[in-house]
Design an enzyme around this catalytic site. Structure first.
Site, PDB file in Angstrom:
ATOM      1  N   LYS A  83     -92.973  30.993  61.154  1.00 20.54           N
ATOM      2  CA  LYS A  83     -93.102  30.820  62.448  1.00 20.54           C
ATOM      3  C   LYS A  83     -94.737  31.564  63.296  1.00 20.54           C
ATOM      4  CE  LYS A  83     -90.798  28.758  67.016  1.00 20.54           C
ATOM      5  NZ  LYS A  83     -89.917  29.365  68.232  1.00 20.54           N
TER       6      LYS A  83
HETATM    7  C1  E4P Z   1     -89.265  27.237  70.160  1.00 24.67           C
HETATM    8  O1  E4P Z   1     -89.585  27.469  69.300  1.00 24.67           O
HETATM    9  C2  E4P Z   1     -89.795  27.472  71.439  1.00 24.67           C
HETATM   10  O2  E4P Z   1     -88.798  29.305  70.656  1.00 24.67           O
HETATM   11  C3  E4P Z   1     -88.647  27.659  72.821  1.00 24.67           C
HETATM   12  O3  E4P Z   1     -88.348  26.151  72.326  1.00 24.67           O
HETATM   13  C4  E4P Z   1     -90.723  27.722  73.945  1.00 24.67           C
HETATM   14  O4  E4P Z   1     -89.736  26.933  75.083  1.00 24.67           O
HETATM   15  P1  E4P Z   1     -89.502  27.192  76.431  1.00 24.67           P
HETATM   16  O5  E4P Z   1     -90.769  26.722  77.612  1.00 24.67           O
HETATM   17  O6  E4P Z   1     -88.605  27.317  77.370  1.00 24.67           O
HETATM   18  O7  E4P Z   1     -90.141  28.720  76.334  1.00 24.67           O
END
Ligand code: E4P
Length: 217
Positions: A83
């Site tokens: 990522k």
């Molecule tokens: C995506 O891969 C992220 O881990 C995640 O969806 C972030 O979402 P949040 O806005 O709930 O932190």
């Protein structure tokens, strides 16, 4: 549509896997830090527990740091997806990781233009954060819809991975748009299967059957 679980929690991963609904997992530094302990051990256990892609995020913010970390992260398992944050240094790293055939998930994507750049550089996934956009009074799903059109117009192979999901309607809207993947918090995936009329209907069926059985005796 593939369902990923947005968590670093092994109990949640195992439970959703047992339901047969787990296609992959996404983590991020916040989710990983919530679990405490040794993150390397946790990442390794997650990769072993999941029969599908597992996104592990880099912490570095320079191209060199990200490449170094990516090389380390892929050693956790053949299912690792690195990522990378949607920043200029991240794009440089993305280009190199694409050349090295390392799978990538470009994260913190908030606009169709960002998604377009990630797709041009060969990202495996782009992650639009719909809930955070909605929270700003912008439409997360409209951004996803535009990404779908852009990717289809140019036949990009990059998959749209809808992230920052807050409720079941995000799931349905993502499906109607044709997003490839959605990553869900544990609570949302559980919400998808619930309906008060299902519970009420089952209770009535069971009560009627019980009364019928009592009459027979
Ligand atoms: C995506 O891969 C992220 O881990 C995640 O969806 C972030 O979402 P949040 O806005 O709930 O932190």
């Amino acid at each position: 549509m593939e369902f990923f679980l947005d968590t670093a929690n092994l109990d949640q991963i195992r439970e959703v896997n047992d339901l047969g609904l787990l296609d992959g997992v996404t983590t991020n530094p916040t989710l990983m830090s919530r679990e405490g302990g040794d993150w390397r051990e946790q990442a390794s256990l997650i990769c072993d527990a999941v029969d599908g892609p597992v996104s592990l995020e880099v912490i570095g913010t320079t191209h060199e740091e990200m490449i170094k970390e990516a090389k380390d992260l892929v050693s956790f398992g053949p299912n690792v997806v690195v990522k990378i944050p949607m920043i200029p240094e991240g794009l440089k790293a993305l280009k190199e990781l694409t050349e090295r055939e390392i799978k990538t998930n470009v994260t913190l994507v908030f606009s169709p233009s960002q998604a377009l750049l990630a797709a041009k550089l060969g990202a495996t996934y782009v992650s639009p954060f719909v809930g955070r956009l909605d929270g700003l009074g912008q439409s997360g799903m409209e951004a996803v819809d535009q990404m779908r059109t852009l990717f289809d117009n140019y036949a990009f192979n990059t998959k749209i991975l809808v992230a920052s999901v807050r409720h079941p309607m995000h799931v349905i809207e993502s499906g109607l748009i044709g997003a490839d993947v959605i990553t869900l918090p544990y609570a949302t995936i559980m919400q998808l299967m619930q309906h008060p009329l299902t519970d009420k209907g089952l209770a009535a069926f069971l009560a009627d059957w019980e009364a019928f059985q009592a009459e027979q005796q």
